[in-house]
Design an enzyme around this catalytic site. Structure first.
Site: not given
Length: 321
Positions: A33, A35-37, A158, A183
């Site tokens: 929904n 960003g990158i997606g 990442s 992260y």
């Protein structure tokens, strides 16, 4: 040994203009929904793909779908999914299995970044639980649908995986937690999972494939939703130099549907140490390529999410690295 790339793919600058016609193909995108997606969804919808946005916030997902419908005549659907809650992961997988017989691309995209120390509903460290364990379970519950389509599992890692270490003695980082350490560990886990999954699929002669990618440094809501304090201030300073979400989604789309992408590959931007620019093969840390560590992480992940895979192990297949 220095870090290096897995393959020499033969291309130096892949773009979404090289996408084939995706009419009739189904792609499930976690966190689709925003960003990158969402940008990956736009690229795929433009090529004619059918989409399912698997998102925690259904209202935001429906808003994204309205944009896709208006601009690309997309018939995208929504499935509610909270990766930080394994009961939600199981419910989403059950809904997808009820509605669809095959999935051409499962895009493990959603995630959180550099959050303060938190726990998921299942008492996992938030970043490992959301970024890796939730996707590990979701993929395990849907892999036969991907196999039915001879499709692809795409896991977004990442460049932060490069300094990452899997702390097997304290994988939830109860001791010495820092947002960046957690992260990096979760993104290293993403990449190790993708590589181990590809070997296991090939070991038993399955047609599905597993690929990984990274978006470089891309301006999305991740840099404001997770980091606090000095980290948030840092991102405010450097964000004007970041790629757009549309640019950052290119490696994901290449892995999902590009005919040039290779099974077991890892793709991302090439300029400024992988931060931005043209897309091709990406650099992988030596720790990510450690097959024994990959298998150990797999076993721990199975135990934590209480789901046993049955598609072979790296012990009975050769490494491509």
């Amino acid at each position: 040994m220095p870090n290096k790339k897995l393959f020499d793919s033969g291309f130096s600058a892949w773009t979404t203009k090289q996408l084939p016609d995706l009419s009739g193909k189904l792609f499930v995108i976690t966190g689709g929904n925003c960003g990158i997606g969402f940008e990956a969804a736009r690229h795929l919808a433009k090529a004619g793909a059918n989409l399912v946005l698997a998102c925690r916030d259904k209202e935001k997902a429906y808003s994204a779908i309205r944009t896709l419908q208006m601009n690309y005549n997309s018939n995208a659907k929504v499935v509610q999914l909270d990766l930080s809650d394994l009961s939600s992961v199981r419910a989403a997988a059950a809904e997808l299995r009820e509605k669809y017989a095959k999935i051409d691309g499962l895009l493990n995209n959603a995630g959180v970044m550099q959050t303060p120390q938190q726990r998921t509903k299942d008492d996992f460290e938030m970043q490992l639980g959301t970024n890796h364990l939730g996707h590990f379970l979701l993929t395990g519950l849907l892999i036969d649908l991907v196999e039915a389509a001879k499709g692809r599992v795409v896991t977004v890692s990442s460049i932060a995986h490069l300094p990452g270490v899997i702390n097997f003695d304290d994988i939830m980082l109860d001791k010495g937690y820092t947002p960046s350490k957690a992260y990096s560990q979760s993104k290293l886990a993403n990449l190790m999972f993708a590589l181990e999954l590809d070997r296991r699929l090939q070991a038993v002669g399955m047609s599905a494939s597993s690929l990984a990618c990274h978006p470089g440094y891309t301006s999305t809501n991740l840099v404001t939703a997770g980091p606090t304090g000095l980290l948030r201030l840092f991102y405010r300073i450097v964000t004007p130099f970041a790629q757009s979400g549309q640019e950052g989604a290119v490696p994901t789309v290449l892995c999902a549907a590009g005919t040039e992408a290779k099974s077991g590959g890892y793709y991302g931007p090439q300029l400024l140490c992988g931060l931005r620019g043209r897309v091709s093969d990406a650099v992988v840390s030596e720790r990510a390529k450690d097959t024994r560590a990959q298998e150990h992480l797999w076993a721990i992940s199975e135990a934590l999410v209480k789901h046993k895979w049955h598609i072979g192990t790296s012990a009975n297949c050769g490494s491509k690295n």
